[in-house]
Every structure is written in structure tokens, then in C-alpha cells.
Write a protein that holds these residues in place. Structure first.
Motif, PDB file in Angstrom:
ATOM      1  N   ARG A  40     119.173  44.453 -28.134  1.00 31.05           N
ATOM      2  CA  ARG A  40     119.085  43.238 -28.550  1.00 31.05           C
ATOM      3  C   ARG A  40     117.935  42.439 -28.391  1.00 31.05           C
ATOM      4  NH1 ARG A  40     124.617  41.317 -30.243  1.00 31.05           N
ATOM      5  NH2 ARG A  40     125.909  43.010 -30.128  1.00 31.05           N
ATOM      6  N   ARG A  41     117.291  41.883 -29.548  1.00 33.43           N
ATOM      7  CA  ARG A  41     116.103  41.202 -29.337  1.00 33.43           C
ATOM      8  C   ARG A  41     116.225  40.111 -28.620  1.00 33.43           C
ATOM      9  NH1 ARG A  41     113.361  40.395 -34.986  1.00 33.43           N
ATOM     10  NH2 ARG A  41     115.392  39.740 -35.457  1.00 33.43           N
ATOM     11  N   VAL A  42     117.423  39.277 -28.472  1.00 33.17           N
ATOM     12  CA  VAL A  42     117.570  38.191 -27.897  1.00 33.17           C
ATOM     13  C   VAL A  42     119.029  38.284 -27.499  1.00 33.17           C
ATOM     14  CG1 VAL A  42     116.358  36.811 -29.111  1.00 33.17           C
ATOM     15  CG2 VAL A  42     118.382  37.057 -30.070  1.00 33.17           C
ATOM     16  N   ALA A  43     119.337  37.559 -26.206  1.00 41.58           N
ATOM     17  CA  ALA A  43     120.665  37.543 -25.494  1.00 41.58           C
ATOM     18  C   ALA A  43     121.762  36.884 -26.529  1.00 41.58           C
ATOM     19  CB  ALA A  43     120.638  36.606 -24.442  1.00 41.58           C
ATOM     20  N   GLY A  44     123.139  37.411 -26.328  1.00 42.19           N
ATOM     21  CA  GLY A  44     123.963  36.773 -27.180  1.00 42.19           C
ATOM     22  C   GLY A  44     124.349  37.555 -28.498  1.00 42.19           C
ATOM     23  N   LEU A  45     125.075  36.859 -29.457  1.00 44.66           N
ATOM     24  CA  LEU A  45     125.358  37.257 -30.659  1.00 44.66           C
ATOM     25  C   LEU A  45     124.331  37.406 -31.460  1.00 44.66           C
ATOM     26  CD1 LEU A  45     128.852  35.386 -31.418  1.00 44.66           C
ATOM     27  CD2 LEU A  45     128.549  37.772 -30.463  1.00 44.66           C
ATOM     28  N   ARG A  46     124.291  38.444 -32.365  1.00 51.67           N
ATOM     29  CA  ARG A  46     123.217  38.421 -33.419  1.00 51.67           C
ATOM     30  C   ARG A  46     123.882  37.739 -34.710  1.00 51.67           C
ATOM     31  NH1 ARG A  46     124.024  44.387 -32.306  1.00 51.67           N
ATOM     32  NH2 ARG A  46     121.866  45.017 -31.431  1.00 51.67           N
ATOM     33  N   ARG A  47     122.628  37.202 -35.560  1.00 50.75           N
ATOM     34  CA  ARG A  47     123.044  36.494 -36.557  1.00 50.75           C
ATOM     35  C   ARG A  47     124.310  37.096 -37.485  1.00 50.75           C
ATOM     36  NH1 ARG A  47     117.049  34.617 -38.835  1.00 50.75           N
ATOM     37  NH2 ARG A  47     116.621  32.937 -37.271  1.00 50.75           N
ATOM     38  N   GLU A  48     124.309  38.321 -37.894  1.00 51.73           N
ATOM     39  CA  GLU A  48     125.174  38.903 -38.560  1.00 51.73           C
ATOM     40  C   GLU A  48     126.618  38.842 -38.247  1.00 51.73           C
ATOM     41  OE1 GLU A  48     122.627  42.255 -36.647  1.00 51.73           O
ATOM     42  OE2 GLU A  48     122.526  40.153 -37.771  1.00 51.73           O
ATOM     43  N   GLU A  49     126.578  38.971 -36.720  1.00 51.95           N
ATOM     44  CA  GLU A  49     128.099  38.900 -35.885  1.00 51.95           C
ATOM     45  C   GLU A  49     128.678  37.259 -36.014  1.00 51.95           C
ATOM     46  OE1 GLU A  49     127.128  42.126 -32.480  1.00 51.95           O
ATOM     47  OE2 GLU A  49     126.380  40.146 -32.408  1.00 51.95           O
ATOM     48  N   LEU A  50     127.692  36.397 -35.821  1.00 54.06           N
ATOM     49  CA  LEU A  50     128.043  35.043 -36.169  1.00 54.06           C
ATOM     50  C   LEU A  50     128.652  34.774 -37.576  1.00 54.06           C
ATOM     51  CD1 LEU A  50     127.502  31.906 -36.643  1.00 54.06           C
ATOM     52  CD2 LEU A  50     128.356  32.700 -34.335  1.00 54.06           C
ATOM     53  N   ALA A  51     127.895  35.290 -38.379  1.00 57.72           N
ATOM     54  CA  ALA A  51     127.975  35.088 -39.866  1.00 57.72           C
ATOM     55  C   ALA A  51     129.528  35.822 -40.195  1.00 57.72           C
ATOM     56  CB  ALA A  51     127.126  35.776 -40.792  1.00 57.72           C
ATOM     57  N   GLN A  52     129.724  36.927 -39.528  1.00 64.71           N
ATOM     58  CA  GLN A  52     130.995  37.618 -39.799  1.00 64.71           C
ATOM     59  C   GLN A  52     132.056  36.761 -39.043  1.00 64.71           C
ATOM     60  OE1 GLN A  52     131.199  41.540 -38.069  1.00 64.71           O
ATOM     61  NE2 GLN A  52     133.395  41.472 -38.170  1.00 64.71           N
ATOM     62  N   LEU A  53     132.055  36.087 -38.279  1.00 66.57           N
ATOM     63  CA  LEU A  53     133.029  35.198 -37.426  1.00 66.57           C
ATOM     64  C   LEU A  53     133.356  34.298 -38.281  1.00 66.57           C
ATOM     65  CD1 LEU A  53     132.031  35.665 -33.795  1.00 66.57           C
ATOM     66  CD2 LEU A  53     133.811  36.518 -34.694  1.00 66.57           C
ATOM     67  N   ALA A  54     132.279  33.636 -38.992  1.00 65.92           N
ATOM     68  CA  ALA A  54     132.295  32.472 -39.585  1.00 65.92           C
ATOM     69  C   ALA A  54     132.611  32.420 -40.922  1.00 65.92           C
ATOM     70  CB  ALA A  54     130.746  31.597 -39.722  1.00 65.92           C
ATOM     71  N   GLY A  55     132.653  33.861 -41.424  1.00 63.88           N
ATOM     72  CA  GLY A  55     133.241  34.006 -42.723  1.00 63.88           C
ATOM     73  C   GLY A  55     132.059  33.534 -43.928  1.00 63.88           C
TER      74      GLY A  55
END
Length: 311
Positions: A40-55
């Protein structure tokens, strides 16, 4: 275009930084997603993971984080807030950051001219200060400016009247006055709370030049403020307990309450009280009585009591 810290707090840059700091706090397993490994380039969730969670689509979330969505819906912002596990204050901050003045079509509440001009203490609050001679209390205005204080507050917190008007600011005193580091038992906690409240204020008042000036000064002069400001903390000033180590009477544990008029939330009465019958109550009474003899009547009064109103 302005790049002051306060201005950036409510532009695309401020929104991007806020969302990135909140994504970095979460791991896939924290939100029920499988960790597929990989670097992972940065710590934490990736943008695509956050987008999936947010729908929402990855493209939409990316544009939102970059400040390129002109008028995101409340439902989308609420979904992002839930995905990031934001508390109510952080969620409100997200809504403010995501909506620029242009998108709203009107100035932000408390921003611009109304929020940047001189502020005078409400007469009713000044009278309340005078009615509480044994309760340290101050009236806090915008940007954490101290608008008025009673003599008991001088005994506990120091003499605001000895400061230039521009220096009568709770955050400024906490970070830049060395005495505050010994007065507060948990100076780090107090200082972090102040940074979090100023971040909240910056989201509310993105065009306040005096707020930008204060944040800029603290960023230059305090390495602690720079560090904590970069974390994008967000917290309102409400209530809690503080432990003081006063040079005259020693340790005192006091409960603080922040009371805001319903029709003027830009001013707040902050009081400090001990538990009844506690050693802190005895120490506070001794301090106020001793200071009453030492300093005599307050220099200028308002509302009929020993209350000093800043000018």
C-alpha cells in the motif's frame, strides 16, 4: 488565490487532506473487508475500498476527495462519513468542507464580514460573570478570543487584562505562554483540544482573515501545533475535567462547562467548578480569597460585578 491554512480548510485541498487522514486511520479488517495483501502506497484504506463501502464509484469518490464535485448530496456525504467511521462532529465538518461558498450560493455562516469584525460580549453574559464571584468564568468568542472574564478567572488562569487585546486568545496562550505548560496537568490534551476546535472553526469560517492569521502564527511558532494541525483533528468545546497545578494552592481538579446562547452560538460562557466538599473546592476558595486581598477590585467592570470586558 489564498493558500492560508484557514482557507485551505474549506477548499479542495482541505477536503482532500481531511479525507486522507481519516482513510489512513482504518484498515480493511476494521471495516469488514478482506486484506488482499500487496504493498500500500499509504497507510489505511485505498480509495477503491472506501468507495465500495460508501456505495459510490471509484471515479466519483476520487473526484470528491479532490474537491471536484460541485454539489455532493447529503446522502453521499453521509455514506462517506459512515464508511470512514466519523463521529457527528467530524461528519458535520465533512459536509462543510465539501460545500464551497459557490456551491451553496451564499456565504458560509459566520464567514466573511459578519464573522471577521469586532465582537462585543453580550450584556447578559457579562451580568452572569458578575453574579458568580467564586466561579472562575470567561466569555469566549470567535477564534477562541477571550471577550470578558471575572476576577476568579484571573486568580485561576492569569490576568487577561495584562495582555494586549490581540493576545487575549485561549489557543494562543495555551501554545505560546510557557506558564500554561505547568498550569495544566495534561497540557498536551488541552493543546490538542484547542487545535481541534480551531480546525472546526476554520471549516465554519473559511474566509476569516483573523482566524487565518492566528493559525498561521501558531503554525510558525509552535511545532506541536504544526504537528497536530496536520492530523486534521475536529472537536467542539463542550465539557470535561481539567487538573490544574496552581503555583499558590497546588493541585485542583475542576469541571468545565461551555454554555452557548441559543441565538448567538458565536459566544460561549466557560465556567470552572470543583466537586462540592472536595479538597479542590477548599483550594479554589483559598485562592480566590487570597487574590481578592492581593489584587483588590477589578480594574474595569461591566454588569455590576467584578467583571472585565476586553476592548
Amino acid at each position: 488565490m489564498s493558500t492560508s491554512p484557514a482557507h485551505l480548510a474549506a477548499t479542495g485541498a482541505g477536503l482532500a487532506e481531511f479525507l486522507r487522514t481519516r482513510r489512513s486511520r482504518l484498515r480493511p479488517e476494521d471495516v469488514g473487508l478482506p486484506d488482499l495483501g500487496g504493498r500500500r502506497r499509504v497507510a489505511g484504506l485505498r480509495r477503491e475500498e472506501l468507495a465500495q463501502l460508501a456505495g459510490v464509484s471509484v471515479d466519483y469518490y476520487t473526484r470528491l476527495e479532490q474537491g471536484r464535485v460541485g454539489n455532493p448530496s447529503d446522502s453521499v456525504l453521509d455514506a462517506v462519513a459512515r464508511a470512514l467511521r466519523l463521529d457527528p462532529e467530524e461528519g458535520g465538518h465533512l459536509h462543510r468542507l465539501a460545500r464551497t461558498r459557490a456551491a451553496r450560493g451564499r456565504p458560509a455562516r459566520g464567514a466573511g464580514g459578519r464573522g471577521s469584525g469586532p465582537q462585543k460580549v453580550r450584556p447578559a453574559l457579562a451580568r452572569l460573570l458578575g453574579a458568580m464571584p467564586e466561579v472562575p468564568a470567561v466569555v469566549m468568542g470567535r477564534r477562541m478570543d477571550v471577550l470578558a472574564w471575572n476576577r476568579a478567572a484571573v486568580s485561576l488562569l492569569g490576568d487577561y487584562g495584562a495582555l494586549a487585546p490581540a493576545e487575549r486568545n485561549i489557543a494562543r496562550i495555551t501554545y505560546l505562554d510557557p506558564a500554561s505548560r505547568t498550569l495544566y496537568d495534561d497540557w498536551v490534551g488541552c493543546a490538542r483540544e484547542n487545535a481541534a476546535f480551531l480546525r472546526l472553526e476554520a471549516g465554519r469560517r473559511p474566509d476569516d482573515p483573523r482566524l487565518a492569521e492566528l493559525i498561521g502564527e501558531l503554525s510558525v511558532r509552535s511545532p506541536e501545533f504544526r504537528q497536530w494541525w496536520a492530523e486534521h483533528p475536529v472537536r467542539d468545546k463542550t465539557s470535561g475535567r481539567k487538573v490544574f497545578h496552581h503555583p499558590l494552592v497546588g493541585r485542583m481538579e475542576l469541571l468545565y462547562e461551555t454554555l452557548r446562547p441559543a441565538d448567538d452560538p458565536d459566544q460561549a460562557l466557560i465556567t470552572y467548578t470543583p466537586d462540592p466538599g472536595s479538597p479542590s473546592e477548599d483550594a479554589l476558595r483559598m485562592l480566590i480569597a487570597w487574590d481578592g486581598v492581593r489584587i483588590g477590585p477589578a480594574g474595569s467592570t461591566a454588569g455590576g460585578g467584578s467583571v472585565t470586558v476586553g476592548h
